[in-house]
Design an enzyme around this catalytic site. Structure first.
Site, mmCIF file in Angstrom:
data_model
loop_
_atom_site.group_PDB
_atom_site.id
_atom_site.type_symbol
_atom_site.label_atom_id
_atom_site.label_comp_id
_atom_site.label_asym_id
_atom_site.label_seq_id
_atom_site.Cartn_x
_atom_site.Cartn_y
_atom_site.Cartn_z
ATOM 1 N N ASP A 110 -49.036 18.282 18.057
ATOM 2 C CA ASP A 110 -50.225 18.748 17.352
ATOM 3 C C ASP A 110 -50.893 17.552 16.689
ATOM 4 O O ASP A 110 -50.526 16.416 16.939
ATOM 5 C CB ASP A 110 -49.843 19.809 16.323
ATOM 6 C CG ASP A 110 -48.730 19.322 15.426
ATOM 7 O OD1 ASP A 110 -48.874 18.263 14.794
ATOM 8 O OD2 ASP A 110 -47.682 19.998 15.372
ATOM 9 N N LYS A 156 -48.853 22.844 23.533
ATOM 10 C CA LYS A 156 -48.496 22.779 22.113
ATOM 11 C C LYS A 156 -48.040 24.147 21.617
ATOM 12 O O LYS A 156 -46.962 24.297 21.035
ATOM 13 C CB LYS A 156 -49.678 22.267 21.286
ATOM 14 C CG LYS A 156 -49.387 22.107 19.810
ATOM 15 C CD LYS A 156 -49.815 23.326 19.028
ATOM 16 C CE LYS A 156 -49.402 23.213 17.571
ATOM 17 N NZ LYS A 156 -49.849 24.389 16.795
#
Length: 212
Positions: free
Chosen positions: A140, A121
DNA sequence: ATCCCGAGGG
DNA sequence: CCCTCTGGAT
């Protein structure tokens, strides 16, 4: 409507809603973005933006953070939560960038995820926003929730969600997918009380994940 | 699956 | 009180 058509339609409508997405985190170079993104774990960007000016005032660059006193760093990042992990990881990451990568933030996924506290991420955010490199899609909490609710994935694991999303969009759009879903998630479709009645995606939303 | 962990909202 | 916030490592 099949999944790919729905994905394209979502993208088109959100692009209309957010024509020029402004970055939520404050940063001026790749290293600052990396630090801000690490601090953003389970923390609002608003709070991160209050901490990073103090951090960069005291440790202006990678080399200085690599020599930081961990106790002082913990004090500065304390309000972002997980402060012991974040302080330890940031100093170690700075140390490794200096020792292994010549003081330059690496520009590949494979190298970025060797830094402690940096996984896909964070690496995707740094690559797409600082370097305009798109190796994947940053998944996310917002991307995860919205992708599931909108029926773009049946998975809950971020890595699987990323693999489900990538073939749905052209590579050049991978960076803005994150922006659109994050902003839309905040303003219209938050975790707790989504505003379905006034949502412009209501007619194409399967609503199969609301409340979960 | 569990832990790390503070701050703000409902 | 409980939930959520642009996660990652064990």
């Amino acid at each position: 409507m099949n999944t790919k058509d729905r994905a394209r339609e979502i993208h088109a409508r959100l692009k209309g809603r957010y024509p020029a997405p402004a970055p939520a985190l404050d940063w001026t170079n790749a290293w600052e973005l990396l630090v801000a993104t690490v601090l953003a774990a389970q923390c609002t960007d608003e709070r991160v933006n209050k901490v990073t000016p103090v951090l960069f005032e005291r440790w202006p660059d990678i080399a200085s953070l690599a020599e930081a006193d961990v106790a002082q760093l913990e004090t500065v990042v304390r309000s972002t939560g997980f402060f012991r992990n974040k302080a330890k990881n940031l100093k170690a990451a700075a140390r490794r960038v200096v020792d292994v990568y010549g003081g330059e933030v690496p520009r590949t996924m494979a190298d970025l995820i060797t830094l402690g506290g940096v996984a896909r991420k964070t690496a995707n955010i740094v690559l797409s926003n600082a370097f305009n490199v798109h190796e994947g899609i940053a998944v996310d909490t917002h991307v995860k929730r919205l992708s599931f609710r909108m029926g773009l994935t049946a998975n809950t694991d971020p890595v699987r969600i990323e693999k489900d999303l990538m073939p749905l969009y052209p590579r050049a759009a991978w960076g803005e997918i994150n922006h659109f879903l994050v902003y839309f998630g905040r303003e219209v479709c938050p975790a707790r009380t989504p505003k379905c009645a006034s949502c412009e995606l209501n007619d194409i939303c399967p609503k199969n994940g609301v409340g979960k």
